[in-house]
Design a protein around this motif. Sequence first.
Motif, PDB file in Angstrom:
ATOM      1  N   GLN A   8       0.836  -1.188   0.000  1.00  0.00           N
ATOM      2  CA  GLN A   8       0.000   0.000   0.000  1.00  0.00           C
ATOM      3  C   GLN A   8       0.882   1.254   0.000  1.00  0.00           C
ATOM      4  O   GLN A   8       1.918   1.285   0.654  1.00  0.00           O
ATOM      5  N   ALA A   9       0.436   2.263  -0.737  1.00  0.00           N
ATOM      6  CA  ALA A   9       1.164   3.526  -0.725  1.00  0.00           C
ATOM      7  C   ALA A   9       0.974   4.239   0.607  1.00  0.00           C
ATOM      8  O   ALA A   9       1.895   4.866   1.128  1.00  0.00           O
ATOM      9  N   LEU A  10      -0.238   4.156   1.155  1.00  0.00           N
ATOM     10  CA  LEU A  10      -0.545   4.863   2.400  1.00  0.00           C
ATOM     11  C   LEU A  10      -1.469   4.010   3.263  1.00  0.00           C
ATOM     12  O   LEU A  10      -2.441   3.446   2.769  1.00  0.00           O
ATOM     13  N   THR A  11      -1.138   3.930   4.545  1.00  0.00           N
ATOM     14  CA  THR A  11      -1.976   3.191   5.483  1.00  0.00           C
ATOM     15  C   THR A  11      -2.178   4.015   6.747  1.00  0.00           C
ATOM     16  O   THR A  11      -1.208   4.455   7.374  1.00  0.00           O
ATOM     17  N   VAL A  81       9.106  11.898   3.665  1.00  0.00           N
ATOM     18  CA  VAL A  81       9.345  13.261   3.157  1.00  0.00           C
ATOM     19  C   VAL A  81      10.838  13.494   2.928  1.00  0.00           C
ATOM     20  O   VAL A  81      11.260  13.976   1.870  1.00  0.00           O
ATOM     21  N   LEU A  82      11.653  13.156   3.917  1.00  0.00           N
ATOM     22  CA  LEU A  82      13.102  13.373   3.817  1.00  0.00           C
ATOM     23  C   LEU A  82      13.712  12.551   2.688  1.00  0.00           C
ATOM     24  O   LEU A  82      14.685  12.967   2.057  1.00  0.00           O
ATOM     25  N   GLY A  83      13.142  11.394   2.420  1.00  0.00           N
ATOM     26  CA  GLY A  83      13.643  10.549   1.354  1.00  0.00           C
ATOM     27  C   GLY A  83      13.106  10.897  -0.014  1.00  0.00           C
ATOM     28  O   GLY A  83      13.441  10.240  -1.009  1.00  0.00           O
ATOM     29  N   GLY A  84      12.261  11.932  -0.087  1.00  0.00           N
ATOM     30  CA  GLY A  84      11.704  12.353  -1.371  1.00  0.00           C
ATOM     31  C   GLY A  84      10.608  11.446  -1.887  1.00  0.00           C
ATOM     32  O   GLY A  84      10.183  11.559  -3.037  1.00  0.00           O
ATOM     33  N   ARG A  85      10.093  10.551  -1.028  1.00  0.00           N
ATOM     34  CA  ARG A  85       9.042   9.631  -1.458  1.00  0.00           C
ATOM     35  C   ARG A  85       7.658  10.264  -1.358  1.00  0.00           C
ATOM     36  O   ARG A  85       6.720   9.813  -2.007  1.00  0.00           O
ATOM     37  N   LEU A  86       7.517  11.272  -0.507  1.00  0.00           N
ATOM     38  CA  LEU A  86       6.239  11.936  -0.237  1.00  0.00           C
ATOM     39  C   LEU A  86       6.410  13.433  -0.405  1.00  0.00           C
ATOM     40  O   LEU A  86       7.351  14.023   0.142  1.00  0.00           O
ATOM     41  N   VAL A 158       4.305   9.434  -3.689  1.00  0.00           N
ATOM     42  CA  VAL A 158       2.994   9.838  -3.183  1.00  0.00           C
ATOM     43  C   VAL A 158       2.925  11.357  -3.188  1.00  0.00           C
ATOM     44  O   VAL A 158       3.814  12.026  -2.653  1.00  0.00           O
ATOM     45  N   LEU A 159       1.872  11.888  -3.793  1.00  0.00           N
ATOM     46  CA  LEU A 159       1.706  13.333  -3.909  1.00  0.00           C
ATOM     47  C   LEU A 159       0.386  13.736  -3.266  1.00  0.00           C
ATOM     48  O   LEU A 159      -0.679  13.211  -3.616  1.00  0.00           O
ATOM     49  N   GLY A 187       2.477   5.070 -11.774  1.00  0.00           N
ATOM     50  CA  GLY A 187       2.534   4.452 -10.452  1.00  0.00           C
ATOM     51  C   GLY A 187       2.489   5.434  -9.308  1.00  0.00           C
ATOM     52  O   GLY A 187       2.477   5.037  -8.148  1.00  0.00           O
ATOM     53  N   ARG A 188       2.473   6.735  -9.605  1.00  0.00           N
ATOM     54  CA  ARG A 188       2.415   7.732  -8.532  1.00  0.00           C
ATOM     55  C   ARG A 188       1.007   7.752  -7.919  1.00  0.00           C
ATOM     56  O   ARG A 188       0.007   7.751  -8.626  1.00  0.00           O
ATOM     57  N   THR A 189       0.949   7.778  -6.609  1.00  0.00           N
ATOM     58  CA  THR A 189      -0.313   7.850  -5.888  1.00  0.00           C
ATOM     59  C   THR A 189      -0.646   9.310  -5.622  1.00  0.00           C
ATOM     60  O   THR A 189       0.206  10.062  -5.154  1.00  0.00           O
TER      61      THR A 189
END
Length: 305
Positions: A8-11, A81-86, A158-159, A187-189
């Motif tokens: 899951q992208a977000l839980t 956020v710090l990893g640039g994933r969100l 994830v945006l 694939g971006r959520t």
Amino acid sequence: METQTATQALTLSGLTKTFTGLGDTVHAVRGIDLSIPSGQIMALLGPNGAGKTTTVDMILGLSTPTSGEVEVLGLKPKQAVLGGRLSAVLQTGGLLRDLTVRETVTVIAAMHEVPERVNEVMERARLTGIAKRKIAKCSGGEQQRVKFALALLPNPDVLILDEPTAGMDVMARRDFWASMREDAGTGRTIIFATHYLEEAQSFAERTVLMRQGQIIADGATSELRSLISGRHVTATLPDAQAVAAAEASDPNVSIVERNGLRVQFSCQDSDRLAARLLGELGAFDLEISAPSLEDAFIQLTKDPS
């Protein structure tokens, strides 16, 4: 954008948020459980005070839950956020007015150590034509597009978008959502809060409705309208007596909107009402429609008291 390994992208699990001050306690979020798969475009809707902004703040790590957990791609929000994933496009937060559009994107790209992405995100956000314009001279919609470009710089998985098209004209909104569809296809959520119900109806695969800190409806946007019963029958009647007779004929028939003798009824049995309007009451120009997303929104989010 990195290949996502999380299911899951977000839980969100048992998420709550309580604010206490001046002897008053506000339960802004009251136990939310929500899972969002990768690549989905989801709309978050609800009236003012529903808990949308508080929920978004906890997803972004800007606020700590009173209880419960948030995971973004299997990470804590701040790690994501710090990893640039969100990343996010928020209404709050200003831009430096004396910098040009390109200068703004270039400065933030340097902070992310991705200077090579400047041209790509400028094109993605439709900013190339105003690259030399100072932020102070940009319209509200153009500034939203600059924020969108900045959010794309780390190439997030994830945006989060908070009223992303506020201030944009119709064509700009259409271009923006066309871009969003392309991003989701990679694939971006995408999770967005909006007050434009037609945007949710047109662009979100899934819609989550919140009221008083709780999720009250969650499903495919195309199916959400079926959560409220009945149909709308719209017709032009010959006189006021016919209008009154149509409403009085059935306790399940009510007038939703009236413009002269053009009347929209809400009813449980649209075939029965239509037959009576056309046959007995002399109506014409009749239309039957399912409730809109706006109808569902109003009925499902109104105060139960």
